[in-house]
Design a protein around this motif. Structure first.
Motif, short mmCIF file in Angstrom:
data_model
loop_
_atom_site.label_atom_id
_atom_site.label_comp_id
_atom_site.label_asym_id
_atom_site.label_seq_id
_atom_site.Cartn_x
_atom_site.Cartn_y
_atom_site.Cartn_z
N UNK A 169 0.78 -1.13 -0.02
CA UNK A 169 -0.03 0.10 0.07
C UNK A 169 0.86 1.19 -0.09
N UNK A 170 1.87 1.15 0.72
CA UNK A 170 2.80 2.28 0.95
C UNK A 170 3.34 2.73 -0.47
N UNK A 171 3.81 1.61 -0.91
CA UNK A 171 4.91 1.87 -1.90
C UNK A 171 4.23 1.91 -3.34
N UNK A 172 3.01 1.09 -3.51
CA UNK A 172 2.46 1.17 -4.84
C UNK A 172 0.95 1.88 -4.83
N UNK A 173 0.27 1.37 -3.64
CA UNK A 173 -1.29 1.67 -3.96
C UNK A 173 -1.48 3.38 -3.77
N UNK A 174 -0.59 3.74 -2.79
CA UNK A 174 -0.81 5.22 -2.28
C UNK A 174 0.44 5.97 -3.37
N UNK A 175 0.75 5.57 -4.17
CA UNK A 175 1.69 6.41 -5.05
C UNK A 175 0.77 7.02 -6.43
N UNK A 176 0.95 8.18 -6.58
CA UNK A 176 0.29 8.76 -7.75
C UNK A 176 0.90 8.61 -8.96
N UNK A 177 0.36 8.33 -10.03
CA UNK A 177 1.12 8.00 -11.31
C UNK A 177 0.94 9.29 -12.05
N UNK A 308 -10.13 12.07 -3.16
CA UNK A 308 -10.55 12.09 -1.72
C UNK A 308 -10.91 10.50 -1.29
N UNK A 309 -10.20 9.58 -1.57
CA UNK A 309 -10.54 8.28 -1.17
C UNK A 309 -11.17 7.85 0.09
N UNK A 310 -10.34 8.56 1.10
CA UNK A 310 -10.55 8.45 2.59
C UNK A 310 -11.86 8.98 2.90
N UNK A 311 -12.14 10.28 2.42
CA UNK A 311 -13.46 10.72 3.01
C UNK A 311 -14.60 9.73 2.36
N UNK A 312 -14.38 9.59 1.16
CA UNK A 312 -15.37 8.95 0.37
C UNK A 312 -15.82 7.40 1.06
N UNK A 313 -14.83 6.69 1.36
CA UNK A 313 -14.67 5.50 2.00
C UNK A 313 -15.41 5.54 3.42
N UNK A 314 -14.99 6.53 4.32
CA UNK A 314 -15.71 6.55 5.45
C UNK A 314 -17.09 7.08 5.26
N UNK A 315 -17.53 7.81 4.30
CA UNK A 315 -18.98 8.01 3.95
C UNK A 315 -19.92 6.80 3.71
N UNK A 340 -7.93 8.99 11.19
CA UNK A 340 -7.27 8.13 10.42
C UNK A 340 -6.05 9.14 9.85
N UNK A 341 -6.00 10.17 9.49
CA UNK A 341 -5.03 10.83 9.07
C UNK A 341 -3.93 11.15 9.97
N UNK A 342 -4.35 11.47 11.28
CA UNK A 342 -3.39 11.57 12.45
C UNK A 342 -2.70 10.03 12.80
N UNK A 343 -3.41 9.00 12.74
CA UNK A 343 -2.70 7.76 12.84
C UNK A 343 -1.73 7.49 11.81
N UNK A 344 -1.95 8.04 10.42
CA UNK A 344 -1.25 7.51 9.17
C UNK A 344 0.11 8.50 9.53
N UNK A 351 -0.28 7.91 3.31
CA UNK A 351 -1.73 8.04 3.27
C UNK A 351 -2.24 7.16 4.41
N UNK A 352 -3.44 7.33 4.69
CA UNK A 352 -4.26 6.51 5.89
C UNK A 352 -4.59 5.24 4.80
N UNK A 353 -4.25 3.99 5.31
CA UNK A 353 -4.52 2.74 4.70
C UNK A 353 -5.87 2.12 5.32
N UNK A 354 -5.77 0.94 5.09
CA UNK A 354 -6.97 0.13 5.60
C UNK A 354 -6.66 -0.07 7.18
N UNK A 355 -5.56 -0.26 7.56
CA UNK A 355 -5.59 -0.35 8.95
C UNK A 355 -5.94 0.79 9.78
#
Length: 823
Positions: A169-177, A308-315, A340-344, A351-355
């Protein structure tokens, strides 16, 4: 280059990307999918090669049709043995799926380059349980027990992570292309991550070799040959999308002769491929190609959330919890995002991941409870998404017929488990019932019968439905029996009837044939039934088979099926039981007596029902032969059965458990006067009977499962006899009879036990004689029946049973047997 490895060629003047473009990915990784799309947009290859079975080349065009909705899978099965099958699943966030859709949208050719399914199926053979998924080396455990290398795990550990998912997640999923809008990034930026991952895999391959994946050499040899063919056909501008583990093998040098030598002599079977729907839940299973994803729903969200994936997910999470009546507001969403952002930040993650989101949801929305969190994990993190396949896609004839039937009955397959209530008096519901029963006969357990929450009549059925991808394989397997569901179920039933060795199997099959409406199979089943019934001399087997046979006659009456021949066999079988049951009840031990008691009860119910049905399935003129059991063949059968029960109740040498139950059945049927029941009990509880035998008789007569507690409550004479006997049991014998008595009375409801205790404390009427004037009765009992008070409860009872809702225009309602009775 015909004798060399597929070398890398740069663009004009060395300024372009290296060709062929090797895009090593993680299967079902949304970060890999975004990176693949960016690389394809930036480099614009002339052909795209995908890791997968080459037989699927003819099916790839369907991936671009409007009716195709991922997740889907390529299903390959051996023609000679459809159960020998494998899946190649693809989700909307799979890099392979993204590459296929990119190529189809631009008219770029797509080819699959992995080992053919014809070879991989033959090499894997048929495994027990679920079909294999994907490439051979990942379809099963290593047979020699060697540990297989997890390349992502090794890289994560090298980077200091203890969780490969978190590292990825840190290296690939949260990396912008930087290219999600259509290829704005240069080719170097788009291809750079794949080059770095390829170098890492090359180091791992140098260290671990094949890493426990022994068939990789064969697969990669075929991939190199297909890559050479594609370059000859389309030129050097070819992109390859495959597992990152294979990139070093495709970039290395090998001769055509060596590769063909590896493929020489491979086993082969004739295979067929088709598209089938898949589910997110199935992607989460830890087996097979690309499977074992812990959070497919979360990955799908990451891939499809534009911003805004985090906000959409928590919604989404808040909406789910609110739908389940949890008090979650927009303030909870805002606070959960902040947490979630503070924990990250505290954990050093980009970025804040699933954990982090899970911890925030637990703390803010679930108030620390894991119960609602489990719902979020099941519905969102994993998800119940079921894909769709267009009607034009190739499918087996049986699969097509099933799909047509499902559409006509408006019975859509769904991944989410749900209950289906059927009223068999409605033609559509009756047709749905027939389809589900036929599929169960074919081993396609799309639906399983469930207990109904409403009416228990035979006009009602409840099914629990859930479509699993494995059922597509079961449908393919069932295709050997016929091209339609009806013909396949008929042929399968006939084959099962011929192969059946026990009478119970055939009677069960006859019942299933009636439920599934298979009239053409019934003659074969009936012949097998008659043959097995004539040869079977075991009374226990006959008694066990009779109830199912009588139910079949009853179902035929309810569903309008001619069951005259079946009724005749049932009557003949009942006659044999009546003759053979009394001798079989002698000399039984405790376990044998308990088993025979069950047979006794089952036969009693079956004969009672059979006596109400004429041989043609209609009601007998006298409603069952009258009180004396006369009035025709069925009435005579019932009368003889009651005589058998009376003989068992009074015969010495028969276990007390059986004698007690026979007496109780006669009493409940109105064929044993209360005084006669008291006489039988007095004889058994006399000093001349061993305490253990007396206790066994009591268990049979007033056992908890037979409503004996209420019998003792309302018949104080019997309670007095029992109380007197129990208080007179010698001390040395009491220890032996206590377990039997405890088992008998512990099954009573708490209210029944309390009332019996009050009656015993007061002293039963049998011991006291007439109650003195003014002596208060036991709580809840008066000197006689108060009919007005009894009638007051009837409206509530009718409401609980749903009888008022079942009234028809003439004021009739359906009773518990599904028949109409006056209101």
């Amino acid at each position: 280059m015909s004798g060399a490895a597929p070398g890398r060629a740069a663009g004009p003047d060395g300024a372009g990307p290296p060709w062929p473009l090797l895009l090593g990915v993680r299967h079902h990784g949304p970060g890999s999918a975004r990176a693949v799309r960016a690389a394809l947009d930036a480099c614009e290859p002339g052909a795209v090669l995908i890791e997968g079975p080459p037989e699927a080349d003819a099916l790839v065009e369907f991936a671009g049709q409007e009716g195709m909705r991922p997740p889907v899978a390529l299903l390959a099965h051996a023609v000679s043995d459809p159960g020998q099958a494998a899946f190649w699943p693809l989700a909307g966030f799979s890099p392979e799926w993204v590459a296929i859709r990119w190529a189809l949208s631009r008219g770029v050719p797509v080819r699959f380059i992995d080992l053919p399914a014809a070879n991989s199926l033959a090499m894997a053979g048929r495994t027990e349980g679920d079909p294999a998924e994907g490439p051979l080396e990942e379809a099963a455990e290593d047979p020699a027990g060697r540990v297989r290398v997890d390349p992502m795990g090794v890289l994560a550990e090298t980077a200091g992570y203890d969780d490969p998912e978190r590292w990825w997640e840190d290296v690939v999923e949260h990396r912008g292309t930087g290219a999600e809008g259509g290829g704005a990034a240069g080719w170097a930026d788009a291809v750079g991550p794949f080059a770095a991952l390829g170098e890492a895999m090359a180091v791992l391959r140098a260290e671990y070799g094949h890493g426990g994946h022994e068939h990789d050499a064969v697969r990669e040899a075929h991939m190199r040959l297909r890559l050479r063919e594609a370059r000859r056909e389309f030129g050097d501008r070819v992109a390859v999308v495959c597992g990152a583990w294979h990139v070093p093998a495709l970039a290395g040098r090998a001769t055509v002769t060596a590769d063909r030598g590896l493929l020489k002599g491979l086993p082969k079977v004739k295979a067929e491929l088709s598209w089938v729907p898949w589910t997110h839940r199935r992607l989460a299973r830890h087996s097979g190609y690309g499977a074992g994803i812990a959070s497919p729903g979360w990955y799908s969200h990451l891939f499809h959330a534009a911003d805004r994936p985090l906000e959409r997910w928590l919604t989404k999470v808040a909406g789910l919890l609110r739908a389940e009546d949890f008090a979650v507001s927009s303030a909870h969403v805002i606070e959960a995002v902040r947490l979630a952002e503070t924990l990250a930040a505290v954990r050093g993650r980009p970025l804040a991941g699933l954990a982090e989101t899970t911890d925030a949801v637990r703390a803010v929305m679930c108030e620390g409870s894991d119960v609602p969190l489990a719902l979020v994990h099941d519905r969102l993190v994993v998800g119940d998404v079921l894909g769709e396949v267009p009607e034009a896609a190739p499918a087996a004839p049986l699969q097509r017929d099933l799909a047509r039937t499902q559409r006509s009955l408006r019975l859509k397959p769904e991944a989410l488990e749900r209950d289906l209530e059927l009223d068999l008096r409605k033609e559509t519901d009756a047709a749905r019932s027939r389809l589900l029963h036929r599929l169960r006969l074919l081993g396609v357990d799309w639906g399983t019968p469930a207990a109904s929450r409403g009416s228990t009549g035979t006009f009602r059925e409840t099914w629990r439905l859930r479509w699993e991808p494995e059922l597509s394989v079961r449908v393919a397997e069932a295709g050997v029996w016929g091209t339609t569901v009806l013909s396949a179920a008929t042929t399968r039933a006939e084959a099962k009837a011929v192969d059946a060795t026990a009478l119970g199997e055939v009677t069960d099959l006859a019942e299933r044939c009636l439920l599934a409406a298979l009239p053409d199979a019934l003659p074969v089943v009936m012949r097998a039934l008659a043959d097995r019934a004539a040869l079977d001399a075991d009374v226990g087997q006959l008694a066990q088979a009779l109830p199912a046979l009588v139910r079949s006659v009853r179902y035929g009456d309810v569903r309008g099926t001619d069951t005259a021949a079946l009724a005749e066999v049932a009557v003949g079988l009942a006659e044999r039981v009546l003759v053979g049951l009394p001798p079989a009840c002698f000399g039984l031990d405790a376990d044998g007596a308990a088993e025979m008691r069950g047979h006794l009860e089952a036969v009693h119910r079956a004969v009672g029902l059979l006596s109400e049905i004429r041989a043609d399935g209609a009601e007998s003129p006298d409603g069952g032969g009258g009180k004396d059991g006369g009035g025709g063949k069925d009435g005579g059968l019932r009368g003889r059965w009651l005589a058998v029960l009376r003989a068992l109740a009074e015969r010495d040498g028969v276990s007390g458990l059986i004698r007690g139950r026979a007496a109780r059945l006669l009493l409940d049927d109105g064929r044993l006067a209360e005084g006669e029941a008291a006489r039988l009990m007095a004889l058994v509880l006399s000093p001349g009977t061993a305490p253990a035998e007396a206790a066994s008789w009591i268990e049979g007569f007033v056992g908890g499962g037979a409503g004996g507690g209420m019998l003792l409550v309302h018949d104080e004479r019997l309670l007095g006899l029992l109380d007197s006997w129990l208080t007179g049991v010698p001390a040395e014998a009491f220890t032996d009879v206590l377990p039997l008595l405890r088992r008998t009375f512990a099954a009573y409801d708490a209210g029944v036990r309390r009332t019996l205790g009050e009656l015993v404390r007061r002293g039963p009427a049998a011991d006291q004689g007439p109650r003195p004037v003014g002596d208060p009765p036991a709580p809840g009992f008066g000197p006689g029946l108060d009919e007005d008070r009894a009638a007051a409860v009837l409206p509530t009872v009718r409401l609980l049973l749903g009888l008022d809702a079942q009234h028809d225009n003439e004021g009739n309602h359906e009773n518990q047997y599904g028949t109409e009775v006056p209101g």
